[in-house]
Write an enzyme that holds these catalytic residues in place. Structure first.
Site: not given
Ligand code: 13P
Ligand code: ZN
Length: 271
Positions: A122, A145
């Site tokens: 992200e 997030h």
């Molecule tokens: P990542 O493991 O690449 O951070 O992705 C996790 C995620 O929540 C994608 O929205």
């Molecule tokens: Zn996510």
């Protein structure tokens, strides 16, 4: 880790907070497997001339971020678990530096023990948000997030598919919500995780005054001046989402906190 702290002693406290927040997210059930990611503008905690030697190749970014040129970010790794980040940040996160022309990044620290380590998928949304915050001179340095269960459930319901109705429903549940999230919650329609499209929609949905955006059928993106502030915001908003669902399940809202009462709260708490 010890080496990093001896190079940048100012990072010790913030890094401890990041580990603690990562643990809470896992315990809450909002960071299943590798769900969620974090980035923090750590420039403020580094010495004037950060003593990183730098390693790895410069990797080009899909677009230029001249506003972020030369800055340092602590970023969680792609496919990494928050619960592992809490135990071993040096293996599950990294410090990135954005190139002087803003077109590439290089790993300066972290991602230890895995040559295939990559920052979160992200990254487009994180960098777009950091640019947005800097352009507006905001004090927030954290983008967090995660996948808070009840907020995701709400994002599936037809009644809450825009920032206005979503924010009103959350504010109506209890006074704390208006006080902690006076700008309400933005709404971004479903887009592929990790995409530039999602990054653009996120920035747009933050608008002028919001501190968080709900990604439809996916999760929440929250900002904070520090990682605990961002965590608290998610915690408060998910509490409200849980209340909305409970109230719906048990027959619907009797009155909810009304518009005039929300204005009174805003005045009383200066938000
Ligand atoms: P990542 O493991 O690449 O951070 O992705 C996790 C995620 O929540 C994608 O929205
Ligand atoms: Zn996510």
């Amino acid at each position: 880790m010890d080496k990093l702290i001896s190079l940048c002693p100012g990072l010790e406290g913030p890094l401890e907070d990041m580990r603690e927040a990562a643990r809470y997210l896992w315990e809450r059930g909002w960071a299943e497997a590798n769900g969620g990611n974090l980035s923090v503008d750590i420039g403020g905690w580094l010495p004037e001339d950060a003593p990183f030697a730098g390693f790895g190749e410069w990797q080009s970014l899909p677009q230029a971020y001249p506003e972020l040129a030369g800055r340092y970010y602590l970023v969680s790794g792609s496919g990494r678990r928050f619960r592992d980040f809490a135990r071993k940040p040096e293996e599950n996160a990294c410090i990135l530096r954005i190139a002087p022309d803003g077109r590439a990044f290089r790993r300066q620290w972290g991602g230890c023990g895995d040559p295939a380590f990559r920052p979160t998928s992200e990254l487009p949304s994180h960098l777009a948000m950091h640019r947005f915050l800097r352009q507006r001179g905001k004090a927030e340095t954290v983008i967090l997030h995660t996948h808070p269960t009840e907020l995701i459930a709400l994002s599936h319901l037809a009644d809450f598919r825009d920032a206005e109705s979503l924010s009103r429903a959350l504010w109506a549940t209890m006074p704390e919500i208006k006080v902690c999230a006076p700008g309400g919650v933005g709404w971004a329609a479903y887009a592929c995780p990790g995409s530039e499209e999602l990054a653009r929609a996120t920035v747009e949905a933050f608008g002028q005054s919001r501190q968080a955006v709900l990604w439809e059928m996916h999760g929440l993106v929250a900002t904070g001046r520090d990682v605990m502030g961002a965590f608290d915001l998610i915690d408060v908003l998910n509490k409200a989402a849980k209340l909305v669902l409970l109230i719906k399940m048990t027959g619907g809202m009797h009155r909810g906190i009304r518009e005039a009462e929300l204005d009174e709260l805003a005045r009383a708490f200066g938000v």
